[in-house]
Design an enzyme around this catalytic site. Structure first.
Site, PDB file in Angstrom:
ATOM      1  N   CYS A 110       0.834  -1.204   0.000  1.00 35.81           N
ATOM      2  CA  CYS A 110       0.000   0.000   0.000  1.00 35.81           C
ATOM      3  C   CYS A 110       0.865   1.249   0.000  1.00 35.81           C
ATOM      4  CB  CYS A 110      -0.929  -0.005   1.209  1.00 35.81           C
ATOM      5  SG  CYS A 110      -1.960   1.475   1.322  1.00 35.81           S
ATOM      6  N   CYS A 211     -10.453  -3.676   9.177  1.00 33.44           N
ATOM      7  CA  CYS A 211     -11.281  -3.472  10.357  1.00 33.44           C
ATOM      8  C   CYS A 211     -12.100  -4.696  10.755  1.00 33.44           C
ATOM      9  CB  CYS A 211     -12.220  -2.286  10.140  1.00 33.44           C
ATOM     10  SG  CYS A 211     -13.387  -2.520   8.776  1.00 33.44           S
TER      11      CYS A 211
END
Length: 359
Positions: A110, A211
């Site tokens: 990322c 998450c």
């Protein structure tokens, strides 16, 4: 008097990026905040015990916090849609690695491909003009006059150092980036945000990549296989090798063993999870491929350095041989749980040399 440069700051809604914007503005820079959108709305929204404070999560709440930060600081704020390249470069690789029995580190990809690649490039395509890009990472960049190269270095506060996640940044990226937090400690950064009147001054840090439950991301059908000892004895069964990583002990579904057993190997071709005693977790060599060198090339064909085999690992001395684009590292002392898919990051003291993917 010359006007100071314009800095695009990656604003996530957390205290570190917010403090970065504060510090740069205090230094007289013209600051623009940019938030990258990466959340895939087709993913289930986690609830209850699976809900984590993470980078990949629904962005509605974060965007509200970012707007409040930008308004408080009096800076322009833009959003940049990075969802498609993020899915292709990060999420697809995440799934592929787990399917192969590896344990990937999506934050490394990322950073190099999206946060320091797609985000600033896409911002420019949106017509946003800026001179340099800044983030709230704890790391340092300096220019070496002798070599004419930019160096990536550990943060002064080693307990916060994030250079491990940035090792794939190259010379062009490093020449255009600022890390204002590299010389600071976390308490100092919280005080910077507090003094600026920002509500996020006491916000908890993101603790994970995603998450929710990783199975929501992988979404693989069950693929039953055997859990075996090193001599091939079947002791239990699994529903998919992606549910296991090197060093895992709990949840193996085994009992009656003479000593605690751990996952010591994952054999994807045979669809097997191999277990063994703790001593079998220690290895003194690793091979890493897909190497990236901060200065564009390795320091030599053979050299000594320190290597981190995961972010929280204490760097270990090793002798490295470079051949055909990959490295073989021989550690001075065996290391526990060298895991395929994780990044091996090479250091010369506090200088990052580069790194690659453990095979």
């Amino acid at each position: 008097m010359m006007e100071k440069e314009t800095i695009l700051v990656g604003l996530s809604g957390g205290v570190d990026s917010a403090a970065t914007a504060v510090l740069l503005k205090e230094q007289g820079y013209h600051v623009i905040g940019a938030t990258m959108l990466v959340w895939d709305p087709s993913l289930p929204v986690p609830k209850g015990e699976y809900q984590k404070n993470a980078c990949l999560s629904p962005e509605k709440e974060d965007l509200q916090e970012v707007k409040e930060i930008a308004d408080r600081l009096g800076i322009e704020h833009v959003t940049v849609d990075c969802r498609d390249p993020y899915r292709k470069a990060v999420l697809d690789n995440f799934r592929l690695e787990y399917a192969c029995g590896h344990t990937p580190n999506p934050c490394v990809l990322c950073n190099s491909l999206i946060k320091f690649g797609v985000l600033p490039n896409a911002a420019r395509k949106q017509g946003i003009k800026f001179d340099k890009f800044a983030t709230g990472h704890y790391a340092r960049v300096c220019y070496d006059e002798k070599t004419g190269k930019y160096l990536l270095k550990k943060a002064v506060d080693l307990s916060r150092d994030q250079s491990y996640f940035l090792h794939r940044l190259g010379q062009i990226q490093l020449s255009q980036v600022l890390f204002p937090l590299g010389e600071k400690t976390k308490p100092e950064i919280r005080e910077v945000a507090r003094a600026a009147g920002l509500k996020v001054a006491d916000k908890e840090d993101s603790q994970d990549f995603y998450c929710g439950d990783y199975n929501d991301l992988l979404n693989f059908p069950n693929k039953p296989g055997d859990i075996v000892t090193k001599d091939g004895k079947v002791v239990a069964h699994h529903n998919g090798i992606w549910g296991y990583t090197i060093g895992k002990r709990k949840g193996l579904g085994i009992s009656g063993q003479a000593e605690p057993m751990y996952v010591v190997e994952i054999n994807a071709p045979k669809n097997q999870v191999i277990i063994g005693p703790k001593k079998d977790l220690y290895k003194d060599t690793l091979i890493a491929t897909n190497m990236s060198w901060v200065c564009g090339e390795p320091p030599a064909e053979k050299f000594d350095c320190e290597i981190k085999i995961r972010n929280l690992h204490i760097p270990a001395r090793a002798h490295v041989t470079v051949q055909n684009g990959e490295i073989r590292a021989q550690f001075d002392e065996p290391q526990i749980s060298i895991t395929a898919g994780q990044s091996a990051v090479l250091y010369d003291g506090d200088i990052v040399l580069g790194g690659g993917i453990i095979q």
